[in-house]
Design an enzyme around this catalytic site. Structure first.
Site, mmCIF file in Angstrom:
data_model
loop_
_atom_site.group_PDB
_atom_site.id
_atom_site.type_symbol
_atom_site.label_atom_id
_atom_site.label_comp_id
_atom_site.label_asym_id
_atom_site.label_seq_id
_atom_site.Cartn_x
_atom_site.Cartn_y
_atom_site.Cartn_z
ATOM 1 C CB ILE A 28 32.668 42.914 40.406
ATOM 2 C CG1 ILE A 28 32.753 44.012 41.610
ATOM 3 C CG2 ILE A 28 31.144 42.699 39.842
ATOM 4 C CD1 ILE A 28 31.734 45.560 40.962
ATOM 5 C CG ASP A 29 33.077 35.754 39.093
ATOM 6 O OD1 ASP A 29 33.227 36.061 37.986
ATOM 7 O OD2 ASP A 29 32.774 34.847 39.747
ATOM 8 C CE LYS A 84 27.649 29.938 36.965
ATOM 9 N NZ LYS A 84 27.768 31.476 36.577
ATOM 10 C CD GLU A 134 38.138 40.587 35.430
ATOM 11 O OE1 GLU A 134 37.457 40.438 34.125
ATOM 12 O OE2 GLU A 134 37.490 40.124 36.568
ATOM 13 C CG ASP A 168 34.664 45.560 38.010
ATOM 14 O OD1 ASP A 168 34.673 44.208 37.902
ATOM 15 O OD2 ASP A 168 33.410 46.246 37.664
ATOM 16 C CB SER A 206 29.546 35.942 39.844
ATOM 17 O OG SER A 206 28.438 35.314 40.683
ATOM 18 C CB THR A 261 31.296 42.997 35.213
ATOM 19 O OG1 THR A 261 32.214 42.970 36.116
ATOM 20 C CG2 THR A 261 31.277 44.678 35.372
ATOM 21 C CG HIS A 283 30.010 34.275 29.957
ATOM 22 N ND1 HIS A 283 29.561 35.266 30.975
ATOM 23 C CD2 HIS A 283 30.975 35.106 29.250
ATOM 24 C CE1 HIS A 283 30.114 36.258 30.739
ATOM 25 N NE2 HIS A 283 31.095 36.463 29.561
ATOM 26 N NE ARG A 285 33.044 30.007 32.438
ATOM 27 C CZ ARG A 285 32.410 31.145 32.493
ATOM 28 N NH1 ARG A 285 31.311 31.402 33.233
ATOM 29 N NH2 ARG A 285 32.932 32.490 31.893
ATOM 30 C CG ASP A 303 36.308 38.363 38.940
ATOM 31 O OD1 ASP A 303 36.422 39.542 38.925
ATOM 32 O OD2 ASP A 303 36.112 37.566 38.009
ATOM 33 C CG ASP A 311 36.365 34.517 35.564
ATOM 34 O OD1 ASP A 311 36.271 35.543 36.413
ATOM 35 O OD2 ASP A 311 36.777 34.263 34.503
#
Length: 431
Positions: free
Chosen positions: A224-225, A342, A157, A134, A339, A227, A315, A356, A222, A369
Site C-alpha cells: 500500500i503505497d 500521481k 516494505e 499492507d 502514492s 498508507t 514528504h 517530489r 509497496d 515508492d
C-alpha cells in the site's frame, strides 16, 4: 480467442490478415512495417496497455495497440468481463501477466480493508503507519511471485515481526488473506492459488528482505503505497516492479480510488473523502502498466498545467513547489494526493507535472515508492529525473541512494520544469 484472453492484434491488422490467399510478399512487408512502427514498449521489454477495473474481481481491458495503417493513432479494443491480462510481444510476457494478476488480487484485499473503520493500524519504528491491508497485500503478491519465479529476490516494505508478536492482528490479516481471490479459477491458478496456512503467510511477508538490486532479477513491492491516504480515505496504490540488473523492466500500479474515466481531471478533493462502501466503488479503480500515452503539453500551455505533489508536507517541500509553479506561470492550484497514483495520473494526462522535492539533505527515497511509476511515466512519453536531472538509479539497494527528489513531466517541457526546480532549490551552478 482462448477463454479469458484477448488477442493482441489491432482491428486493422486483423481485418487484413483474414483475407483468403493473402500473398506472402505482402504479409512479410506488412510485418516489417508493423515491427518498424511498433513502439519499443510493445516489443522490449514491456506490454503497452492500460487496464481498467471496476469490481476488482473482474476486468475490462482497454488495450492500446499500434495500427500499422495509421502510425500516429492507436486502436482501442475493449473486452468486458475477462480475467486474464492482455500480453503483447515481450520477453517479460509471463512476468507482466503475473504482476497484473497479483496486483489485481491484492487490490481486492485492500479495497475490503479500506471499507473497514478499524484497519489494524500500527506505527513502525520510523513513525509511518502500517495496516492489515499492507501485510495482507504483501503476502499475496509475494506468494504469487514465489509460485511463478522461485529464484527471484524480493525487496518489499513490510516484515512479519509485528504479526508474530500480536495474535489478534495476525488473525485479522489471515482472514483477509484467505478471503481474497480472483473470480476466474484459471487466473487464480496462474498465481499458484492461495496461501495455505498462517505460517505460510508470515513466511511470504518475510521474503521481502532482499537488499541487493544491482545484479539479477529483483521484484520491488509497496503493498500500500500511500498508507496515510489509505487511512484518510484518499488515494493509494499497490505498486509492483521487476528490476533486472538494476533496470526496471516491468511496472504495474493498482490505484483503486482513481476514476476510471480518463477524461476526469484531477481536483483538490481527489486526495481525501472517497466513499468507503461498495456503492462508492462504481467508476473507480485503475490498473496501470507501461505503454499508455501521456498528454502532450507544449510550453505555451504551461499556465494550464496540473501540478501533482504529495499530500503530506513531510514528504515533499510544498512551499518550494509553489514557487516553482509560480515561476512556470501555472495558474491552477496544485493537486495533493498520496502514492504513485500521481505517476499514473500524469502518465494518462489527468495531471501534467509531478514534483517530489527533498525535505532534508539526508533523506533518500525508497525504491518501492518509485520503480513502477518511473517506468509507467517514461513509457507514456514522459521524462523522470531527480532534481539534478539524473535518471532514477534503482541499482543501489533499497533506496535511491544516488538521487535527490523526483521531477516528472512530458518530454516537451521537462527541461523547462527542471530549470525552474533547480533555480528555486539553488542548484544552478554559479556563472
Amino acid at each position: 480467442m482462448t477463454a479469458g484472453r484477448l488477442h493482441t492484434q489491432s482491428t486493422a491488422s486483423r481485418s487484413t490478415f483474414s483475407r483468403p490467399f493473402f500473398p506472402i510478399s505482402i504479409l512479410i512487408l506488412t510485418l516489417a512495417v508493423l515491427l518498424a512502427l511498433t513502439p519499443s514498449s510493445l516489443l522490449l521489454p514491456r506490454a503497452g496497455l492500460l487496464l481498467l477495473f471496476g469490481p476488482l474481481n473482474r476486468l475490462s481491458f482497454h488495450n492500446f495497440l499500434p495500427n500499422p495503417l495509421a502510425p500516429f493513432t492507436r486502436q482501442l479494443l475493449v473486452q468486458q468481463q475477462q480475467q486474464r491480462p492482455i500480453i503483447t510481444m515481450s520477453p517479460y510476457a509471463k512476468e507482466l501477466e503475473i504482476a497484473q494478476l497479483a496486483v489485481q488480487r491484492a487490490a481486492i484485499l485492500t479495497r475490503a480493508v479500506f471499507r473497514d473503520k478499524a484497519k489494524g493500524t500500527l506505527s513502525k519504528d520510523d513513525k509511518s503507519p502500517v495496516t492489515i491491508g499492507d501485510f495482507g497485500a504483501q503476502a499475496l503478491i509475494i506468494a504469487a511471485l514465489r509460485a511463478n519465479f522461485p529464484g527471484d529476490l524480493v525487496v518489499a516494505e513490510e516484515e512479519a515481526a509485528p504479526l508474530r508478536d500480536d495474535a489478534a492482528l495476525r488473525e485479522q490479516v489471515w482472514q483477509r488473506v484467505r478471503g481474497a481471490a480472483l473470480e476466474d479459477a484459471a487466473a487464480e491458478a496462474a498465481l499458484g492459488g492461495g496461501l495455505q496456512t498462517v505460517d505460510d503467510m508470515l513466511d511470504a511477508i518475510d521474503l521481502g528482505r532482499a537488499a541487493e538490486t544491482k545484479a539479477g532479477r529483483v521484484w520491488t513491492i509497496d503493498p500500500i503505497d500511500g498508507t496515510q491516504g489509505f487511512l484518510r480515505g484518499g488515494q493509494y496504490a499497490i505498486a509492483l516492479a521487476l528490476l533486472v540488473d538494476g533496470e526496471v523492466r516491468v511496472g504495474v500500479l493498482g490505484c483503486p480510488n482513481l476514476p476510471v474515466d480518463d477524461g476526469v481531471e484531477l481536483d483538490a478533493g481527489i486526495g481525501e473523502g472517497i466513499d468507503a462502501d461498495e456503492k462508492g466503488d462504481a467508476g473507480r479503480g485503475v490498473l496501470f502498466a507501461a505503454g499508455i500515452k501521456m498528454r502532450e503539453l507544449a510550453e505555451r500551455h504551461l499556465a494550464e498545467a496540473r501540478l501533482c505533489e504529495s499530500f503530506e508536507a513531510k514528504h515533499s517541500n510544498q512551499s518550494e513547489a509553489a514557487q516553482i509553479s509560480q515561476k512556470l506561470g501555472i495558474t491552477r492550484p496544485s493537486v495533493r494526493m498520496d502514492s504513485q497514483a500521481k505517476y499514473g495520473s500524469v502518465a494518462r494526462g489527468a495531471g501534467d507535472i509531478y514534483l517530489r522535492l527533498p525535505t532534508s539533505k539526508t533523506y533518500r527515497e525508497k525504491i518501492w515508492d518509485h520503480a513502477a511509476g518511473d517506468l509507467i511515466a517514461r513509457e507514456a512519453g514522459g521524462v523522470v529525473t531527480d532534481t539534478l536531472g539524473r535518471r532514477l538509479d534503482f541499482a543501489n539497494g533499497r533506496t535511491l541512494a544516488s538521487n535527490s527528489g523526483v521531477v516528472v513531466a512530458p518530454a516537451a517541457i521537462h527541461a523547462k520544469v527542471l530549470d525552474a526546480v533547480q533555480e528555486v532549490l539553488g542548484l544552478k551552478p554559479a556563472l
